[in-house]
Motif scaffolding. Structure first.
Motif, PDB file in Angstrom:
ATOM      1  N   SER A 226      27.928  37.623  40.513  1.00  0.00           N
ATOM      2  CA  SER A 226      28.219  38.636  41.535  1.00  0.00           C
ATOM      3  C   SER A 226      29.706  38.558  41.843  1.00  0.00           C
ATOM      4  O   SER A 226      30.153  37.693  42.597  1.00  0.00           O
ATOM      5  N   GLU A 227      30.464  39.454  41.250  1.00  0.00           N
ATOM      6  CA  GLU A 227      31.922  39.328  41.266  1.00  0.00           C
ATOM      7  C   GLU A 227      32.584  40.591  41.791  1.00  0.00           C
ATOM      8  O   GLU A 227      32.190  41.696  41.442  1.00  0.00           O
ATOM      9  N   ALA A 228      33.618  40.402  42.602  1.00  0.00           N
ATOM     10  CA  ALA A 228      34.350  41.544  43.142  1.00  0.00           C
ATOM     11  C   ALA A 228      35.396  42.053  42.154  1.00  0.00           C
ATOM     12  O   ALA A 228      35.586  43.261  41.992  1.00  0.00           O
ATOM     13  N   ARG A 229      36.093  41.139  41.482  1.00  0.00           N
ATOM     14  CA  ARG A 229      37.137  41.505  40.533  1.00  0.00           C
ATOM     15  C   ARG A 229      37.548  40.254  39.761  1.00  0.00           C
ATOM     16  O   ARG A 229      37.267  39.131  40.189  1.00  0.00           O
ATOM     17  N   ARG A 230      38.222  40.481  38.645  1.00  0.00           N
ATOM     18  CA  ARG A 230      38.666  39.358  37.814  1.00  0.00           C
ATOM     19  C   ARG A 230      39.982  39.683  37.131  1.00  0.00           C
ATOM     20  O   ARG A 230      40.315  40.849  36.917  1.00  0.00           O
ATOM     21  N   THR A 231      40.708  38.617  36.768  1.00  0.00           N
ATOM     22  CA  THR A 231      41.943  38.759  36.007  1.00  0.00           C
ATOM     23  C   THR A 231      41.937  37.774  34.848  1.00  0.00           C
ATOM     24  O   THR A 231      41.593  36.604  35.021  1.00  0.00           O
ATOM     25  N   TYR A 232      42.319  38.274  33.674  1.00  0.00           N
ATOM     26  CA  TYR A 232      42.491  37.429  32.501  1.00  0.00           C
ATOM     27  C   TYR A 232      43.982  37.149  32.324  1.00  0.00           C
ATOM     28  O   TYR A 232      44.781  38.080  32.200  1.00  0.00           O
ATOM     29  N   VAL A 233      44.360  35.882  32.322  1.00  0.00           N
ATOM     30  CA  VAL A 233      45.731  35.461  32.064  1.00  0.00           C
ATOM     31  C   VAL A 233      45.741  34.785  30.697  1.00  0.00           C
ATOM     32  O   VAL A 233      45.038  33.787  30.489  1.00  0.00           O
ATOM     33  N   TYR A 234      46.507  35.322  29.766  1.00  0.00           N
ATOM     34  CA  TYR A 234      46.462  34.818  28.399  1.00  0.00           C
ATOM     35  C   TYR A 234      47.808  35.044  27.727  1.00  0.00           C
ATOM     36  O   TYR A 234      48.730  35.591  28.334  1.00  0.00           O
ATOM     37  N   SER A 235      47.906  34.610  26.473  1.00  0.00           N
ATOM     38  CA  SER A 235      49.186  34.655  25.780  1.00  0.00           C
ATOM     39  C   SER A 235      49.032  35.206  24.366  1.00  0.00           C
ATOM     40  O   SER A 235      47.975  35.082  23.751  1.00  0.00           O
TER      41      SER A 235
END
Length: 296
Positions: A226-235
């Motif tokens: 149950s998630e409001a939002r997400r961010t992927y940090v990658y290279s």
């Protein structure tokens, strides 16, 4: 003797946290910290660290979270190579973390119901952290009381160098050679590529399921998350996690209905994006938490 001293000093970096199991620890702020003027802190920050991460490296993220959100409890779930490759043992090891999540949410004031808005910030590092977080979803559901929501209460998620969606031989070899000297890598590489090729063949014949697939899929499962939002940090240059895999997972998340943001760093190493550009990195974290971006 020197290596033993180094190991103890690394673990001593996290001595201020209460150890609940070999891989679970919690920090609870003091009364003076909770009396701060901050009104928008998470109730709980969950950090699931990369496989075999040293305490001296993890503590940099823990102390930054203490600085950013002085009212927040901080739950640390570590992972080890032994746990990562043993699905039957990771669940019992992670289980104490489920009680910390419940206690933190139970302590919320009546004016802040647990499912109205996010009260938890989940920070996942690499595939080791992905496995720990996926196991936490399972343990939370398995220990839910009758009539209780089996999903971890609404939260936001930061994926740092995670997750992988496809088995790649080069990434597998890179994982097993972390910490080796250049000469040791040259010696070990032929054997490791042979093992990786054999594993790829077995996967191709569908004789087994990739060890990471289960956890990777969990993050895009609305019955678990149950998630409001997400961010992927990658290279674009991560030797262990291919950027195409991260972007594939992000695309699948959007199809599943999650609000997704992607932040690609240039020429940063695996779980080293904060070292590449600390200002940008922590702005990404804080804006993901407070929702001050529109998503992309």
């Amino acid at each position: 003797m020197a290596s033993g001293t180094k190991r103890r000093s690394n673990e001593g970096a996290l001595s201020f946290m209460e150890k609940l199991s070999p891989v679970v620890a919690v920090y609870r702020p003091t009364a003076s910290s909770t009396a701060s003027d901050s009104t928008s802190d998470p109730a709980l920050v969950i950090v699931t660290s990369w496989t075999d991460a040293l305490g001296a490296h993890i503590v940099k993220y823990i102390t930054k979270y203490q600085e950013l959100y002085p009212k927040a409890q901080i739950l640390l779930i570590r992972n080890t190579s032994k746990l990562f490759f043993n699905r039957s043992s990771i669940g019992p090891a992670v289980q104490p973390a489920a009680s910390v999540v419940r206690a933190a949410i139970a302590a919320l004031p009546a004016s802040a119901p647990p499912h109205s808005s996010p009260h938890i910030l989940l920070h996942i590092f690499s595939n080791g952290g992905s496995a720990s977080a996926g196991s936490l979803y399972e343990q939370y559901a398995a220990t839910a009381a009758e009539g209780e929501d089996s999903k971890i209460p609404r939260h936001v998620t930061i994926f740092d160098s995670a997750p992988s969606t496809n088995f790649r031989m080069s990434q597998a070899v890179a994982f097993f050679t972390v910490g080796l000297s250049p000469i040791q890598r040259v010696i070990a590489a032929p054997f490791l590529y042979l093992v990786a090729a054999g594993y790829a063949l077995i996967l191709g014949l569908r004789l087994i399921t990739d060890i990471q697939t289960r956890w990777t899929n969990h993050h895009n499962d609305p019955s678990l998350v149950s998630e409001a939002r997400r961010t992927y940090v990658y290279s674009d240059t991560d030797a262990l996690i291919h950027p195409d895999d991260v972007e594939q997972h992000a695309q699948e998340a959007e199809k599943a209905g999650y609000t997704v943001r992607k932040e690609k760093f240039v020429a940063s190493g695996h779980v080293s994006h904060s070292r590449k550009d600390a200002g940008r990195y922590w702005e990404i974290v804080t804006s993901t938490w407070d929702g001050s971006y529109s998503g992309n």
